[in-house]
Design a protein around this motif. Structure first.
Motif, PDB file in Angstrom:
ATOM      1  N   SER A  26       0.844  -1.205   0.000  1.00 21.79           N
ATOM      2  CA  SER A  26       0.000   0.000   0.000  1.00 21.79           C
ATOM      3  C   SER A  26       0.873   1.246   0.000  1.00 21.79           C
ATOM      4  N   GLY A  27       0.218   2.421   0.101  1.00 18.34           N
ATOM      5  CA  GLY A  27       0.941   3.684   0.040  1.00 18.34           C
ATOM      6  C   GLY A  27       0.737   4.539   1.277  1.00 18.34           C
ATOM      7  N   ASP A  28       1.075   5.822   1.143  1.00 21.88           N
ATOM      8  CA  ASP A  28       1.083   6.731   2.280  1.00 21.88           C
ATOM      9  C   ASP A  28      -0.284   6.880   2.937  1.00 21.88           C
ATOM     10  N   ASP A  29      -1.344   6.949   2.138  1.00 24.24           N
ATOM     11  CA  ASP A  29      -2.684   7.123   2.717  1.00 24.24           C
ATOM     12  C   ASP A  29      -3.067   5.917   3.564  1.00 24.24           C
ATOM     13  N   ASP A  30      -2.708   4.740   3.102  1.00 22.14           N
ATOM     14  CA  ASP A  30      -3.033   3.541   3.866  1.00 22.14           C
ATOM     15  C   ASP A  30      -2.169   3.444   5.119  1.00 22.14           C
ATOM     16  N   PHE A  31      -0.902   3.842   5.018  1.00 25.16           N
ATOM     17  CA  PHE A  31      -0.038   3.839   6.200  1.00 25.16           C
ATOM     18  C   PHE A  31      -0.617   4.749   7.287  1.00 25.16           C
ATOM     19  N   ALA A  32      -1.148   5.916   6.861  1.00 30.72           N
ATOM     20  CA  ALA A  32      -1.752   6.841   7.815  1.00 30.72           C
ATOM     21  C   ALA A  32      -3.003   6.235   8.440  1.00 30.72           C
ATOM     22  N   ARG A 208     -11.768   3.218  -2.154  1.00 27.23           N
ATOM     23  CA  ARG A 208     -10.499   3.278  -2.874  1.00 27.23           C
ATOM     24  C   ARG A 208      -9.489   4.059  -2.038  1.00 27.23           C
ATOM     25  N   VAL A 209      -8.331   3.480  -1.812  1.00 26.03           N
ATOM     26  CA  VAL A 209      -7.258   4.114  -1.054  1.00 26.03           C
ATOM     27  C   VAL A 209      -5.966   3.922  -1.838  1.00 26.03           C
ATOM     28  N   ASP A 210      -5.198   5.009  -1.987  1.00 26.48           N
ATOM     29  CA  ASP A 210      -3.997   4.949  -2.825  1.00 26.48           C
ATOM     30  C   ASP A 210      -4.382   4.320  -4.170  1.00 26.48           C
ATOM     31  N   ASP A 211      -3.630   3.326  -4.647  1.00 21.89           N
ATOM     32  CA  ASP A 211      -3.984   2.671  -5.912  1.00 21.89           C
ATOM     33  C   ASP A 211      -4.532   1.277  -5.640  1.00 21.89           C
ATOM     34  N   GLY A 212      -5.328   1.171  -4.588  1.00 20.18           N
ATOM     35  CA  GLY A 212      -5.898  -0.118  -4.221  1.00 20.18           C
ATOM     36  C   GLY A 212      -7.282   0.048  -3.634  1.00 20.18           C
ATOM     37  N   VAL A 213      -7.768  -1.010  -3.027  1.00 17.06           N
ATOM     38  CA  VAL A 213      -9.124  -1.015  -2.471  1.00 17.06           C
ATOM     39  C   VAL A 213      -9.074  -1.463  -1.013  1.00 17.06           C
ATOM     40  N   LEU A 214      -9.778  -0.746  -0.158  1.00 18.10           N
ATOM     41  CA  LEU A 214      -9.890  -1.114   1.249  1.00 18.10           C
ATOM     42  C   LEU A 214     -11.253  -1.755   1.473  1.00 18.10           C
TER      43      LEU A 214
END
Length: 219
Positions: A26-32, A208-214
């Motif tokens: 994942s990316g920064d948004d998911d890390f947050a 949708r979060v970063d370039d993926g799906v939550l």
């Protein structure tokens, strides 16, 4: 106790490659987002395999979240928990520093010298189970120590065991836009696998979060 499993997998359900190396899924948004979940919990649990492979710290990254916990009268970071049946956690592991309380869950079969070494390094040893950690016993023991909300960050063996014992209340699954592959690569729920009475989940939200799906499930 409320048990919240959080994980990130590839499209094909892998937590990592067959080399079991840490992979950025994942990316920064998911890390947050993960940091925010940690901030609302009393403890964060991983298996010893995760400790051996990644040497995680499992503390909060955002200083504002730390300050908010302290303002609520809570410790700055949630406690850290390692499921480690044979007490294999290295005594120099990052989770054994003094940033937060660390519980190491062991079985009765864990060698006495390894327990003593971990205690000397700052760990609080919690025995639960005979040959392997019993998660129902462990959760009871942690709850008696004030852990009411437990976040689980892996790995696949731990997550499978928690589902098998019917202990999971909530699952947050980030699915990244990548394929890892490999029959020996770890999946979200490893272990023996289910052949009947498959755990049934209720999909609560898709985002949708970063370039993926939550995907968020009630269990």
């Amino acid at each position: 106790m409320h048990v919240h499993v959080n994980a990130a997998t590839s499209v094909d359900g892998k937590l990592s490659s067959r080399r079991r190396e840490q992979i950025k899924i994942s990316g920064d948004d998911d890390f947050a987002r993960v940091d925010e979940i940690r901030a609302t919990t009393d403890a964060v649990l991983v298996g010893v395999g995760t400790v051996l492979a990644d040497d995680p710290h499992l503390t909060l990254d955002d200083d504002e979240l730390v300050s908010a916990r302290e303002a609520r009268g809570e410790p700055p970071h949630p406690a850290r928990v390692v499921a480690d049946s044979r007490a294999r956690t290295p005594t120099d592991a990052r989770i054994l520093d003094d940033e937060a309380t660390t519980y190491v869950l062991v079985s009765a079969a864990a060698p006495a010298d390894r327990r003593a070494d971990l205690e000397a390094s700052g760990a609080v040893i919690v025995e639960a189970g005979e040959e392997r950690v019993s998660f129902p016993e462990a959760c009871d023991a942690l709850e008696a120590r004030g852990v009411e909300r437990l976040m689980v960050e892996g790995g696949g063996e731990v997550i499978f065991s928690l589902f098998s014992d019917g202990l999971v209340d909530e699952l947050s699954l980030y699915v990244g836009s990548m394929v890892i592959g490999g029959r020996d690569a770890p999946t979200l729920a490893d272990g023996d696998g289910f052949v009947a009475d498959f755990p049934s989940l209720s999909l609560r939200a898709v985002e949708r979060v970063d370039d993926g799906v939550l995907l968020t499930y009630d269990c």
